[in-house]
Design a protein around this motif. Structure first.
Motif, PDB file in Angstrom:
ATOM      1  N   ALA A 258       0.839  -1.202   0.000  1.00  0.00           N
ATOM      2  CA  ALA A 258       0.000   0.000   0.000  1.00  0.00           C
ATOM      3  C   ALA A 258       0.875   1.254   0.000  1.00  0.00           C
ATOM      4  N   GLY A 259       0.658   2.149  -0.944  1.00  0.00           N
ATOM      5  CA  GLY A 259       1.393   3.406  -1.016  1.00  0.00           C
ATOM      6  C   GLY A 259       2.769   3.294  -1.647  1.00  0.00           C
ATOM      7  N   LEU A 260       3.185   2.070  -1.951  1.00  0.00           N
ATOM      8  CA  LEU A 260       4.514   1.888  -2.541  1.00  0.00           C
ATOM      9  C   LEU A 260       4.503   2.318  -4.011  1.00  0.00           C
ATOM     10  N   ARG A 261       5.588   2.947  -4.450  1.00  0.00           N
ATOM     11  CA  ARG A 261       5.683   3.340  -5.860  1.00  0.00           C
ATOM     12  C   ARG A 261       6.425   2.231  -6.617  1.00  0.00           C
ATOM     13  N   ILE A 262       5.760   1.681  -7.603  1.00  0.00           N
ATOM     14  CA  ILE A 262       6.338   0.562  -8.348  1.00  0.00           C
ATOM     15  C   ILE A 262       6.494   0.951  -9.816  1.00  0.00           C
ATOM     16  N   GLY A 263       7.688   0.765 -10.365  1.00  0.00           N
ATOM     17  CA  GLY A 263       7.953   1.118 -11.758  1.00  0.00           C
ATOM     18  C   GLY A 263       7.998  -0.113 -12.644  1.00  0.00           C
ATOM     19  N   VAL A 264       7.310  -0.048 -13.750  1.00  0.00           N
ATOM     20  CA  VAL A 264       7.380  -1.125 -14.737  1.00  0.00           C
ATOM     21  C   VAL A 264       8.451  -0.714 -15.753  1.00  0.00           C
ATOM     22  N   THR A 284      -0.140  -9.343 -12.962  1.00  0.00           N
ATOM     23  CA  THR A 284       0.506  -9.025 -11.683  1.00  0.00           C
ATOM     24  C   THR A 284       0.546  -7.521 -11.448  1.00  0.00           C
ATOM     25  N   VAL A 285       0.751  -6.774 -12.545  1.00  0.00           N
ATOM     26  CA  VAL A 285       0.746  -5.313 -12.432  1.00  0.00           C
ATOM     27  C   VAL A 285      -0.616  -4.849 -11.908  1.00  0.00           C
ATOM     28  N   ASP A 286      -1.671  -5.411 -12.498  1.00  0.00           N
ATOM     29  CA  ASP A 286      -3.025  -5.056 -12.050  1.00  0.00           C
ATOM     30  C   ASP A 286      -3.224  -5.433 -10.585  1.00  0.00           C
ATOM     31  N   LEU A 287      -2.716  -6.621 -10.228  1.00  0.00           N
ATOM     32  CA  LEU A 287      -2.844  -7.092  -8.850  1.00  0.00           C
ATOM     33  C   LEU A 287      -2.203  -6.096  -7.873  1.00  0.00           C
ATOM     34  N   LEU A 288      -0.994  -5.654  -8.238  1.00  0.00           N
ATOM     35  CA  LEU A 288      -0.267  -4.730  -7.355  1.00  0.00           C
ATOM     36  C   LEU A 288      -1.037  -3.422  -7.199  1.00  0.00           C
ATOM     37  N   GLU A 289      -1.617  -2.954  -8.295  1.00  0.00           N
ATOM     38  CA  GLU A 289      -2.415  -1.729  -8.211  1.00  0.00           C
ATOM     39  C   GLU A 289      -3.614  -1.939  -7.288  1.00  0.00           C
ATOM     40  N   SER A 290      -4.232  -3.125  -7.434  1.00  0.00           N
ATOM     41  CA  SER A 290      -5.405  -3.416  -6.610  1.00  0.00           C
ATOM     42  C   SER A 290      -5.029  -3.521  -5.131  1.00  0.00           C
ATOM     43  N   LEU A 291      -3.737  -3.806  -4.869  1.00  0.00           N
ATOM     44  CA  LEU A 291      -3.274  -3.894  -3.477  1.00  0.00           C
ATOM     45  C   LEU A 291      -2.862  -2.527  -2.930  1.00  0.00           C
ATOM     46  N   ALA A 293      -0.681  -0.252  -4.561  1.00  0.00           N
ATOM     47  CA  ALA A 293       0.586   0.305  -5.037  1.00  0.00           C
ATOM     48  C   ALA A 293       0.323   1.316  -6.149  1.00  0.00           C
ATOM     49  N   LYS A 294       1.220   2.306  -6.266  1.00  0.00           N
ATOM     50  CA  LYS A 294       1.132   3.252  -7.377  1.00  0.00           C
ATOM     51  C   LYS A 294       2.077   2.767  -8.464  1.00  0.00           C
ATOM     52  N   VAL A 295       1.511   2.276  -9.547  1.00  0.00           N
ATOM     53  CA  VAL A 295       2.339   1.697 -10.601  1.00  0.00           C
ATOM     54  C   VAL A 295       2.523   2.698 -11.738  1.00  0.00           C
ATOM     55  N   VAL A 296       3.782   2.923 -12.107  1.00  0.00           N
ATOM     56  CA  VAL A 296       4.079   3.824 -13.231  1.00  0.00           C
ATOM     57  C   VAL A 296       5.062   3.123 -14.177  1.00  0.00           C
ATOM     58  N   GLU A 297       5.094   3.594 -15.407  1.00  0.00           N
ATOM     59  CA  GLU A 297       6.073   3.049 -16.342  1.00  0.00           C
ATOM     60  C   GLU A 297       7.353   3.876 -16.226  1.00  0.00           C
ATOM     61  N   VAL A 298       8.481   3.182 -16.200  1.00  0.00           N
ATOM     62  CA  VAL A 298       9.767   3.868 -16.073  1.00  0.00           C
ATOM     63  C   VAL A 298      10.662   3.409 -17.218  1.00  0.00           C
ATOM     64  N   SER A 299      11.314   4.369 -17.844  1.00  0.00           N
ATOM     65  CA  SER A 299      12.204   4.008 -18.938  1.00  0.00           C
ATOM     66  C   SER A 299      13.651   3.920 -18.462  1.00  0.00           C
ATOM     67  N   CYS A 300      14.308   2.835 -18.807  1.00  0.00           N
ATOM     68  CA  CYS A 300      15.728   2.653 -18.495  1.00  0.00           C
ATOM     69  C   CYS A 300      16.424   2.353 -19.824  1.00  0.00           C
ATOM     70  N   GLU A 393      19.706   4.400 -10.690  1.00  0.00           N
ATOM     71  CA  GLU A 393      19.635   5.479  -9.696  1.00  0.00           C
ATOM     72  C   GLU A 393      18.513   6.444 -10.023  1.00  0.00           C
ATOM     73  N   ALA A 394      18.432   6.812 -11.299  1.00  0.00           N
ATOM     74  CA  ALA A 394      17.377   7.747 -11.720  1.00  0.00           C
ATOM     75  C   ALA A 394      16.010   7.124 -11.474  1.00  0.00           C
ATOM     76  N   ALA A 395      15.876   5.839 -11.821  1.00  0.00           N
ATOM     77  CA  ALA A 395      14.590   5.161 -11.656  1.00  0.00           C
ATOM     78  C   ALA A 395      14.193   5.112 -10.182  1.00  0.00           C
ATOM     79  N   PHE A 396      15.182   4.840  -9.319  1.00  0.00           N
ATOM     80  CA  PHE A 396      14.855   4.716  -7.897  1.00  0.00           C
ATOM     81  C   PHE A 396      14.628   6.073  -7.226  1.00  0.00           C
ATOM     82  N   HIS A 397      14.842   7.142  -7.977  1.00  0.00           N
ATOM     83  CA  HIS A 397      14.387   8.440  -7.471  1.00  0.00           C
ATOM     84  C   HIS A 397      12.878   8.575  -7.649  1.00  0.00           C
ATOM     85  N   GLN A 398      12.373   7.888  -8.701  1.00  0.00           N
ATOM     86  CA  GLN A 398      10.934   7.982  -8.996  1.00  0.00           C
ATOM     87  C   GLN A 398      10.114   6.915  -8.282  1.00  0.00           C
TER      88      GLN A 398
END
Lengths: 496, 495
Positions: A258-264, A284-291, A293-300, A393-398
Motif C-alpha cells: 500500500a502506497g509503494l511506488r512501483i515502476g514497470v 501481476t501489475v493489475d494485482l499490485l495496483e489493486s493492493l 501500489a502506485k504503478v508507473v512506467e519507467v524508462s531505463c 539510480e534515476a529510476a529509484f528516485h521515482q
C-alpha cells in the motif's frame, strides 16, 4: 502434510519444539531424493550419512537446551560451486572432478553454524556459465514441471531440488540471473541479494564483480530466513559490504505494498517475449495496483545494452579467474608422462577439462582484454555498466522498486538452445542489469503461462541494500496469488 | 670494447627497477607468515595457493609501508587507485595472474639524490607500486639451472604472496662515465633509505632487495635513445656497478660493429661478471591487465598520509648532513665512513656513551682494518657498538691504553666475551696499583743506574729509557704517564 511439503520456517519450528527431530526431517528428504532424483538429477553428490550425523548433532544440542537459529535442523541443498571440507566440489566441471577442498566457503560455514543440514551438492552449468544446466560436465538436471525441459541455470540443480521437494531450501549463485531465472522457470522463489551482501569467499569464481550467493525457497519468508542466515560482512571477502543485513525477514512477514511506488521497466516486454509470460506479468501489475501500489512506467534506456556489456565483462573476468586450473596443484592433470613440459601439460589439461561454453567464454574474455582491443571492448563495457547504474539510480528516485518479467520465456526443452549460444544468452535479458549495477532483485512465481502451463516469474528489483523491499513486495504478491490460486503454485505441478 | 673507448663514442642511459620484499608479518593477501628459510610449502594456505574459491584481502600494513616509501622518495600519493591483474601462465604463480598495479600506482613522480664523486645526482622516480611475489622455482637437471633443458622443476610457494614493492626510476641521462657508479650509489642510497624506514631487511643475497638494470646507449651528439636491455640476477651492490659497466662495453662493441641491440632480458653471472641472453622482449607479451575485481580500490585518507609523512624517520641523507656537522667531520672522512657502512655503527657507539671522535677512531681504524682482513662488512663483525663504547670508556678511565684496547677488541672479535671479560681473562688491566708499580720502578732504577744518574743530573730526556724499561717489565700494562711521574719523584727531580 508430510514433512517434505512443509516450509522451512515450519520445519525449523517443529525441530526447535522437538515435535519432529532433525533426523526425521533429514531422513524424509533423503528418502525423497532416493525416490525422485534419478528423474530430476538435481544432485551431483548426496552424503546421507554425513547429513544424518549433522542432524543428530542438532537434535542433541536442542535436547541440551542450546538456543539455535530458526533454521536449525532444516535440510538444504548446496550448489556445487561453494567449497565444502567434507564433500567434493566440482563447479560442474571435469577439471575439478574428485577435488575435495580443505576449507569451507563462508556461506557453507554459516549454514553449518545456523544448524542447517547439508544434504548434498547440486548440479550447475560448468563454472556457473549457462542458463539450463546443459553445460554441466555431469549431464543436465530436469525441470520437475516437465522433465523434458530445463530447470534453468546455472543454479538449475538447486531450483530443481527445491521445486521437486527434495529440499525445502537451496543455495545458488547469481552472476547474470543464475538464481532468478531457474527460480522463475521452476515456480519457486529465488533472490539475488545486493552484491557484497553475501560473501564470495569459497565460491568458485566465474565473474568476480558480478557473482552473488543467494537463496532458493518455495516461499518468500523461507528465502528471507535463509538469506539472513548466510549473509553479512565477511573479513575474508574484500568486496563484502560492512553494513547490517537489511531487515529481510521482517519485510517478508510484513508483505504489503500500500502506497509503494512501483515502476514497470518499459524496455522489458514486447517482441521476443512469450505471450503467456506477458499476460501473467500484466495480471501481476493489475494485482499490485489493486493492493494499493502506485504503478508507473519507467524508462531505463541503457538496459538494452546490458546483455552485450555483460558478455564482455563476465568472460573477461572468467578468462583470468579460470587461469588457475592448470594441473599444477589440484584437479585434473592430463599428459604428465615425464616427457612433456609444464606448459604442455597445462594446455592438454585445460583442453580436456573445460567444456565448450567455458572455452568459448575464456576465448572471448582473452580477446576482449587484449592489448589494442581493451578500450573498445572491456573499457567500453565498463562505461555501459556505469550508465546502467545511473539508469537505476534515476529510476529509484521515482519509484521504490522496479518490476519486469524474470525471463522472456518459460522453461524451454532440453537441447533446444544447446547449439545456439545467442538464444541461450537471451534467457538472462531482464536479470543482467541488476548484476551489472549490483542491486538487489528477486523472482517470485506469478502464475502459469496459458500456452504451455509452465511457471512464470515476476522480477522485483530494489536499490543497493534495499533487499528488504524485494521481500516486502514479493510477500504481498505471494499472499494475494496464493489466496487467488487456493494454494501455492507448486501444488499445481504434476507428481513425479 | 674497452670502457673508456665505449664512453668516447656513446652516452649511456640508465634505468633501474628495484623490487623490495616488505618485512610485514603476514603475506600481501592472506595471513601466512613471511619468514625466510622455512621448509618448502609450509607457509601456505588456500589463498596463497589460489585454491578455487579463495579470495585476496589486502594487507593494510603493506599499503602503509608502500606509502611511507613513496613519501620518503618525495612522491605524490594517489588519492584513489586500484590493484590490477597481470595475466600470464607460469607454474610458480598460483593464480596464473599476479596481483600488481598497472596504470594507477600508489606513488608517482619522486626523486632520490645520490652522491657520486662529491657531486649530487638526482635520480627521478617514475613510480612506486605494490604487488605480490611469486613462488620460487628450482629447475633440476640440465646444464643451466633454468627451465629450458631441466629434467623437472620443483616449486616452493612460501614466497608466493609476499608483499613486493616495485620502485622504478625514470631514464637517468647525463651520468656519462659515472653511469656504473651512479647505479651503485642509487641502490646503496635506496637500500639505506628503506632500512631507515624499517620496511624491509633489504638483503640482496636473500633476494629481499632485487634490482633489474636497464641500459641503452646513444651515439655522442645524438638525442635519440638506443634499444635497451634489462639485466636481471644482479645480487649485490658490486654487481650493480659491474653489470652496468659490462653492458655498456658489450653494447658499444655491437653498435661499433654496425650491429643492432636486441631488446631482451639478460642474466648477470656473478662469477664472470658477464651477462647472457635471456627472454627476448621483441614480441611484447600481452599481460591483459585489468582492474582486480576481487579487491576494493585503495583510497588512503589524506589525513593518514599526512600523519605518515610527519612520522617519517630522519632520512639517511639528512641524517648524514646533521651528523657531519655535529661530529665536525670532513667531507672526505664522512664519505669514507659512508662507504664503509660505519655511520650507523659510530652513531650507535656514540649513543652508548662514547665520544664521537673515539668511536670513529676505533670503527674506521682497528675494526675497519680487521673487517678488511677477514673480508667481511664492518656491520657483520661480531662486535657491538656497546662493546666499542665500553672499550673507549676503559681507555678514558685509564684502565686501558690504546695498545691494550686493541688486544681487547681482538678478544671480543675472537668470541672471548664482553670487553670486561676479555680484560679479565687476558689480564690486560693497566697496572695502576702504586705498590706494584713502585716495585717495578725500583727494580728498573736499580738495573739502569746510568740512566738514573743522568736524570738526577738534570738530563730529564733520559727518563724515556727508564719509562720504556718499566713498560717492558710490566709487559705493557703500566700506565706510562704515572710511571714517569713516579720515576721523577723517586729521583727527586721536578718534571
Amino acid at each position: 502434510m508430510s514433512l517434505i511439503h512443509k516450509t522451512a520456517a515450519e520445519l525449523g519450528r517443529l525441530v526447535a519444539s522437538r515435535e519432529a527431530s532433525a533426523v526425521e526431517v533429514t531422513q524424509a528428504h533423503l528418502d525423497r531424493i532416493a525416490e525422485v532424483d534419478s528423474k530430476v538429477s538435481a544432485f551431483l553428490h548426496v552424503d546421507a550419512e554425513r547429513a544424518l550425523e549433522q542432524a543428530r548433532t542438532v537434535d542433541e544440542r536442542i535436547a541440551n537446551g542450546d538456543r539455535l537459529g530458526p533454521l536449525a535442523g532444516v535440510p538444504i541443498a548446496h550448489k556445487d560451486i561453494f567449497t565444502t571440507d567434507d564433500m567434493p566440489t566440482t563447479a560442474g566441471s571435469k577439471i575439478l572432478e574428485g577435488w575435495r577442498p580443505p576449507y569451507d566457503a563462508t556461506v557453507t560455514r554459516r549454514l553449518r553454524e545456523a544448524g542447517l543440514i547439508i544434504l548434498g551438492k547440486t548440479n550447475l552449468d560448468e563454472f556457473a556459465m549457462g542458463s539450463s544446466t546443459e553445460n554441466s560436465a555431469y549431464g543436465p538436471s530436469h525441470n520437475p514441471w516437465d522433465l523434458s525441459r530445463i530447470p534453468g541455470g546455472s543454479s538449475g540443480g538447486s531450483s530443481a531440488a527445491v521445486a521437486s521437494f527434495q529440499a525445502p531450501l537451496s543455495t545458488g549463485t547469481d552472476t547474470g540471473g543464475s538464481i532468478r531465472q531457474p527460480a522463475a522457470v521452476t515456480g519457486i522463489v529465488g533472490m539475488k541479494p545486493t552484491y557484497g551482501g553475501s560473501s564470495r569467499y569459497g565460491l568458485i569464481a566465474f565473474a568476480s564483480s558480478l557473482d552473488t550467493p543467494g537463496p532458493f525457497a518455495r516461499n518468500v519468508l523461507d528465502a528471507a530466513l535463509l538469506q539472513e542466515a548466510f549473509s553479512g560482512h565477511d573479513e575474508f571477502d574484500s568486496t563484502s559490504i560492512d553494513a547490517p543485513v537489511p531487515p529481510v525477514v521482517e519485510a517478508a512477514r510484513q508483505g504489503d505494498v500500500a502506497g509503494l511506488r512501483i515502476g514497470v521497466v518499459k524496455e522489458f516486454g514486447g517482441e521476443g517475449y512469450q505471450p503467456g509470460v506477458l499476460a501473467r506479468f500484466h495480471e501481476t501489475v493489475d494485482l499490485l495496483e489493486s493492493l494499493g501500489a502506485k504503478v508507473v512506467e519507467v524508462s531505463c534506456p541503457t538496459f538494452g545494452y546490458a546483455l552485450p556489456a555483460y558478455y564482455l565483462i563476465a568472460p573477461s573476468e572468467c578468462s583470468s579467474n579460470l587461469a588457475r586450473f592448470d594441473a599444477m596443484r589440484y584437479g585434473l592433470r592430463v599428459g604428465d608422462d615425464g616427457t612433456r613440459s609444464a606448459e604442455e601439460v597445462m594446455a592438454l589439461t585445460r583442453a580436456a577439462g573445460f567444456g565448450p561454453e567455458v572455452k568459448r567464454r575464456i576465448m572471448l574474455g582473452t580477446y576482449a582484454l587484449s592489448s589494442g582491443y581493451y578500450d573498445a571492448y572491456y573499457g567500453q563495457a565498463q562505461k555501459v555498466r556505469t550508465l546502467i547504474s545511473r539508469d537505476f539510480e534515476a529510476a529509484f528516485h521515482q519509484v521504490d522498486v522496479l518490476i519486469s518479467p524474470t525471463t522472456p520465456t518459460t522453461a524451454f526443452p532440453i537441447g533446444e538452445r544447446a547449439d545456439d549460444p545467442m538464444a541461450m544468452y537471451l534467457a538472462d535479458l531482464c536479470t543482467i542489469p541488476s548484476n551489472l549495477a549490483g542491486n538487489a532483485a528477486i523472482s517470485v512465481p506469478c502464475g502459469l503461462a496459458d500456452e504451455d502451463g509452465l511457471p512464470v516469474g515476476l522480477q522485483i528489483m530494489a536499490p543497493v541494500l534495499g533487499d528488504d523491499r524485494c521481500y516486502r513486495v514479493g510477500a504481498a504478491v505471494e499472499k494475494a496469488f496464493t489466496d487467488r490460486w487456493g494454494g501455492p503454485l507448486l501444488s499445481k505441478a504434476p507428481a513425479l | 670494447m674497452p670502457y673508456d673507448e665505449a664512453l668516447e663514442r656513446f652516452e649511456p642511459v640508465l634505468g633501474l627497477e628495484t623490487h623490495v620484499e616488505l618485512g610485514t608479518v603476514s603475506k600481501m593477501f592472506c595471513g601466512c607468515s613471511t619468514t625466510f628459510g622455512a621448509p618448502p610449502n609450509t607457509h601456505v594456505c588456500p589463498i596463497c595457493l589460489a585454491l578455487p574459491g579463495s579470495l585476496p584481502v589486502a594487507n593494510v600494513k603493506a599499503i602503509e609501508s608502500t606509502i611511507r616509501i613513496g613519501l620518503a622518495l618525495n612522491c605524490s600519493i594517489a588519492e584513489w587507485c586500484r590493484f590490477a591483474r597481470k595475466n600470464y601462465f607460469y607454474p610458480d604463480m598460483p593464480k596464473n595472474y599476479q596481483i600488481s598495479q598497472y596504470d594507477e600506482p600508489l606513488c608517482t613522480d619522486g626523486y632520490l639524490d645520490v652522491q657520486v664523486e662529491g657531486k649530487t645526482v638526482r635520480v627521478e622516480i617514475e613510480r612506486v607500486h605494490l604487488e605480490e611475489d611469486t613462488g620460487k622455482s628450482t629447475h633440476v637437471g640440465g646444464a643451466t639451472g633454468r627451465i629450458q633443458g631441466a629434467d623437472y622443476s620443483i616449486v616452493d610457494y612460501n614466497r608466493a604472496g609476499i608483499p613486493l614493492v616495485e620502485i622504478v626510476t625514470k631514464p637517468v641521462e647525463g651520468t656519462d662515465r659515472l653511469a656504473p657508479e651512479v647505479a651503485k650509489a642509487y641502490v646503496t642510497e635506496l637500500r639505506e633509505l628503506l632500512r631507515s624506514l624499517g620496511v624491509s631487511d633489504v638483503r640482496m643475497e636473500e633476494g629481499s632487495l632485487r634490482c633489474d638494470v636497464n641500459v641503452s646507449l646513444m651515439p655522442r651528439g645524438s638525442s635519440t635513445w638506443g634499444t635497451r636491455t634489462e639485466t636481471k640476477n644482479v645480487n649485490s651492490l658490486r654487481s650493480v656497478e659491474r653489470s652496468v659497466r659490462g653492458e655498456i662495453e658489450r653494447q658499444a662493441a655491437i653498435l661499433a660493429d654496425g650491429g643492432r641491440i636486441i631488446q631482451e632480458t639478460r642474466h648477470f653471472h656473478e662469477d664472470t661478471g658477464a651477462t647472457t641472453s635471456g627472454r627476448s622482449k621483441e614480441e611484447a607479451q600481452d599481460y591483459r591487465y585489468f582492474p582486480e575485481p576481487d579487491l576494493v580500490p585503495i583510497a588512503p585518507d589524506p589525513a593518514w598520509v599526512a600523519t605518515l609523512k610527519a612520522e617519517l624517520p630522519e632520512l639517511p641523507s639528512v641524517r648524514r648532513a646533521r651528523i657531519q656537522e655535529e661530529w665536525g667531520v670532513s667531507d672526505l672522512d664522512m664519505a669514507a665512513m659512508h662507504n664503509a657502512g660505519a655511520i650507523g655503527l659510530v652513531e650507535a657507539t656514540v649513543a652508548a656513551g662514547a665520544p664521537a671522535a673515539d668511536a670513529r677512531k676505533w670503527w674506521m681504524g682497528e675494526l675497519a682494518r680487521r673487517a678488511n682482513e677477514s673480508g667481511t662488512a664492518l656491520a657483520d663483525l661480531p662486535i657491538t657498538p656497546g662493546d666499542v663504547a665500553k672499550v673507549t670508556e676503559l681507555v678514558a678511565s685509564g684502565a686501558l691504553n690504546d695498545k691494550l684496547a686493541r688486544q681487547v677488541l681482538e678478544g671480543v672479535l675472537a668470541g672471548e666475551g664482553t670487553p670486561e671479560a676479555v680484560v679479565e681473562k687476558r689480564g690486560l688491566r693497566i697496572v695502576n696499583d702504586e705498590g706494584e708499580l713502585s716495585a717495578i720502578i725500583d727494580q728498573v732504577l736499580a738495573g739502569n743506574a746510568d740512566a738514573a744518574d743522568k736524570v738526577r743530573s738534570g738530563k730529564i730526556a733520559a727518563v724515556g729509557a727508564l719509562v720504556g724499561g718499566v713498560m717492558k717489565a710490566s709487559r705493557g700494562k703500566a700506565d706510562a704517564g704515572r710511571a714517569r711521574e713516579l720515576i721523577l719523584e723517586k729521583l727527586g727531580v721536578e718534571g
